[in-house]
Design a protein around this motif. Structure first.
Motif, mmCIF file in Angstrom:
data_model
loop_
_atom_site.group_PDB
_atom_site.id
_atom_site.type_symbol
_atom_site.label_atom_id
_atom_site.label_comp_id
_atom_site.label_asym_id
_atom_site.label_seq_id
_atom_site.Cartn_x
_atom_site.Cartn_y
_atom_site.Cartn_z
ATOM 1 N N THR A 6 35.587 38.085 44.076
ATOM 2 C CA THR A 6 36.880 38.447 44.650
ATOM 3 C C THR A 6 37.936 37.461 44.180
ATOM 4 O O THR A 6 37.670 36.558 43.381
ATOM 5 N N GLN A 7 39.139 37.607 44.698
ATOM 6 C CA GLN A 7 40.284 36.840 44.229
ATOM 7 C C GLN A 7 40.447 35.565 45.045
ATOM 8 O O GLN A 7 40.429 35.591 46.275
ATOM 9 N N SER A 14 41.936 37.757 50.124
ATOM 10 C CA SER A 14 40.727 38.394 49.603
ATOM 11 C C SER A 14 39.475 37.693 50.113
ATOM 12 O O SER A 14 38.480 38.347 50.453
ATOM 13 N N ILE A 33 42.193 40.215 38.571
ATOM 14 C CA ILE A 33 41.373 41.377 38.944
ATOM 15 C C ILE A 33 40.401 41.716 37.815
ATOM 16 O O ILE A 33 39.228 42.032 38.044
ATOM 17 N N VAL A 50 38.316 44.034 45.895
ATOM 18 C CA VAL A 50 39.635 43.961 45.257
ATOM 19 C C VAL A 50 40.661 44.687 46.119
ATOM 20 O O VAL A 50 40.340 45.667 46.796
ATOM 21 N N VAL A 52 43.540 47.287 47.021
ATOM 22 C CA VAL A 52 43.938 48.574 46.441
ATOM 23 C C VAL A 52 45.218 49.142 47.052
ATOM 24 O O VAL A 52 45.868 50.000 46.465
ATOM 25 N N GLU A 62 47.534 48.051 39.175
ATOM 26 C CA GLU A 62 46.631 47.344 38.270
ATOM 27 C C GLU A 62 45.176 47.566 38.678
ATOM 28 O O GLU A 62 44.315 47.847 37.843
ATOM 29 N N THR A 63 44.918 47.498 39.987
ATOM 30 C CA THR A 63 43.549 47.683 40.454
ATOM 31 C C THR A 63 43.076 49.100 40.169
ATOM 32 O O THR A 63 41.955 49.307 39.688
ATOM 33 N N VAL A 67 39.775 49.967 38.067
ATOM 34 C CA VAL A 67 38.649 50.597 38.750
ATOM 35 C C VAL A 67 38.333 51.958 38.137
ATOM 36 O O VAL A 67 37.164 52.347 38.003
ATOM 37 N N TRP A 75 32.795 52.839 44.445
ATOM 38 C CA TRP A 75 33.571 52.372 45.597
ATOM 39 C C TRP A 75 32.743 52.735 46.830
ATOM 40 O O TRP A 75 32.498 53.900 47.108
ATOM 41 N N SER A 108 51.903 39.917 43.850
ATOM 42 C CA SER A 108 51.746 40.891 44.929
ATOM 43 C C SER A 108 52.436 40.414 46.200
ATOM 44 O O SER A 108 53.053 41.207 46.927
#
Length: 568
Positions: A6-7, A14, A33, A50, A52, A62-63, A67, A75, A108
């Motif tokens: 994760t971030q 995250s 990501i 991530v 969304v 971007e995600t 994905v 998912w 973000s």
């Protein structure tokens, strides 16, 4: 122990979401990501988490792009996390805001704070950074007094950055997607995400795709369209209610690929997962008094929305009195003739803070009884659904809603449920509801029964009717057949309702007798005058609209008559 990519940094949103999802997981932290997904695909991490969607920022493009390119994994779940952002600076609370020249944050976060920054720091420069921890360390050690940072309070305090303002963006929540190796099993309250491959242009493509979901009563939770960067062809992302293993949803996707898009492998399944609701639901449980088909119909759809439901009746093991203690909303759905007695019997058991929703076809007497039988803190609303349990969906079906002075948040949430599923909602007063129902149900039912009685009295063979009717006169025959092929109790209850609907039937009877007298005396001029007066009363737009519908029905009736269906 599972590992989740994760971030970062540690303590980021995250990270908090990952800890909420799997408290004991080993976290692998990355700034980008793309690096998170590479770690997941390369086997370094069992799962990935991530962002969304954000309530302030919207979908995180971007995600979605990254994905959608995954060739492995699905998912499988979601985490929704409140995002608490604060503003900090080296100079702290004594800072003059005008001295802030640069505001630092992740891209973000800066997007989520657009409104706040425009209002308070319109002249400041926004600096988006990938590594927020490195930026915080630099600002602190270099004593950059013209810089401010927007981040979580925890992270600001960790780096010794004093706070200027807390919670600068209210109502801020982020949805995180959890990616796993295998498709998640059905939970009973699921959603499925798909994305199309780049599609060839075709007029009406999007409308046709949506139509496949609509006609099956599948609600679409999210819809996004964009052009593929490489080919510039349209791609459509859809998140719909239901699990990929659900028959109705699988049939819809098969039909889309084979008949609508007409391209093999046109749809990519991103995953199915327990449904997440970014809205706050206040109702947890509904309880029904009445265990008939209509109660079961509503209970099934409420359960599909994530509510707990209980059905009680005359012979159920769970008694209504006990059920009332377990729920937020009590729904009475019993035959019209016993609705008032049921309200009197059980209304006193409801406590303040609950709601009583009456699924009933009679309004004024029913609501007055409910007011008298319940305490002032109980919400009250009547809903008359103008469809039966044989209906597949409530899409485009009429629902008469009678709100009262005691209709509150619970009643509004139930009304929102009707609206979401496509019902056409009409708000009426109690007396207006009964009057219009008299015109729309009570009178037509009475006419249909009287018509059948007339056939029987004169021994007219039903098979001979079609040979002496016009298309217009067939309408009444169709209604008569429809009434008499179904449960007579239902229509007897409609005819026996009280309220202002009775005025309609009696007025019609009086007018009918008057017309009979005029017709038998040969007074054609007076009959013409009455019809002209009727036409002047009815708006031209109304006549034209309904005449258009009548012609459409005529076409169907003509085709059926030509095929001999009336004799089958």
């Amino acid at each position: 122990m599972i590992s989740i990519a994760t971030q970062g940094p540690a303590g980021s949103d995250s990270c908090q979401a990952a800890r909420q999802y799997a408290p004991d997981a080993r976290l692998l932290l990355f700034n980008r990501i793309a690096d998170i997904l590479d770690a997941f695909l390369g086997g370094a991490a069992d799962q990935a988490l991530v962002p969304v969607y954000n309530t302030r920022e919207g979908e995180i493009k971007e995600t979605f792009r990254l994905v959608s390119q995954l060739e492995q994994g699905y998912w499988i779940d979601n985490v929704v996390l409140p995002i608490h952002l604060s503003l900090g600076a080296v100079a702290g609370g004594g800072l003059d805001p005008s001295t802030i020249k640069i505001i630092v944050g992740r891209s973000s976060v800066l997007r989520q704070c657009d409104e706040y920054l425009d209002r308070h720091f319109p002249l400041a420069t926004m600096m988006a950074v990938q590594d927020i921890e490195a930026a915080l360390t630099d600002i602190r050690t270099s004593d950059r007094t013209t810089h401010a940072v927007i981040e979580s309070e925890t992270l600001l305090k960790k780096h010794g950055i004093p706070l200027i303002a807390r919670e600068v963006v209210p109502h801020n929540r982020t949805r995180f997607a959890v990616l796993g190796k295998d498709l998640a099993k059905s939970s009973g309250y699921d959603a499925t995400a798909i994305i199309t491959r780049p599609l060839r242009d075709r007029v009406g493509m999007l409308a046709d795709i949506l139509g496949e979901f609509t006609r099956r009563g599948i609600n679409i939770l999210d819809l996004q369209t964009e052009n593929d960067i490489k080919t510039q062809k349209l791609r459509i992302y859809i998140e719909a209610e239901g699990h990929i293993d659900d028959t109705v949803l699988r049939e819809a996707l098969t039909r889309l690929e084979k008949s609508v898009i007409q391209e093999s492998n046109a749809i990519k399944l991103l995953g199915s997962f327990p449904r997440v609701d970014m809205r706050v639901k206040q109702i947890k449980a509904f309880g029904f008094i009445g265990s008939g088909a209509m109660s079961r119909w509503f209970a099934s759809r409420l359960e599909n929305e994530g509510y707990t439901t209980y059905l009680t009746g005359r012979t159920s093991a769970l008694r209504p009195e006990a059920m009332i203690e377990m729920v937020d909303v009590v729904v009475i759905c019993v035959p019209i003739s016993v609705t008032v007695d049921t309200i009197r019997q059980y209304g006193r058991h409801l406590r303040d803070g609950q709601a009583l929703i009456l699924l009933a076809g009679e309004s004024e007497n029913t609501i007055n009884t409910a007011f008298a039988a319940t305490s002032p803190g109980v919400e009250l609303m009547l809903v008359h659904n103008l469809w039966g349990p044989q209906a597949l969906t409530m899409k485009d079906k009429n629902a008469s809603v009678v709100r009262t002075a005691r209709s509150g948040a619970f009643c509004s949430e139930f009304e929102a449920f009707l609206y979401k599923h496509g019902a056409d909602i009409f708000h009426d007063s109690p007396s207006r509801h009964d009057l219009l129902t008299g015109m729309g149900q009570k009178l037509p039912t009475t006419i249909s029964v009287a018509l059948a009685m007339t056939l029987a009295r004169h021994q007219i063979d039903c098979l001979d009717i079609s040979s002496h009717t016009t298309l217009t006169s067939l309408y009444g025959i169709l209604a008569m057949a429809r009434v008499h092929i179904q449960n007579p109790r239902t229509y007897a209850e409609i005819m026996a309702t009280s309220g202002d609907g009775r005025k309609i039937v009696r007025s019609f009877a009086e007018n009918l007798l008057h017309l009979i007298d005029l017709a038998e005396s040969g007074n054609i001029n007076e009959l013409c005058r009455i019809m002209e007066a009727n036409r002047n009363f009815m708006p031209s737009a109304f006549l034209q609209s309904w005449m258009k519908q009548a012609k459409a029905v005529d076409e169907v009736l003509s085709l059926s008559a030509n095929k001999g269906d009336w004799d089958s």
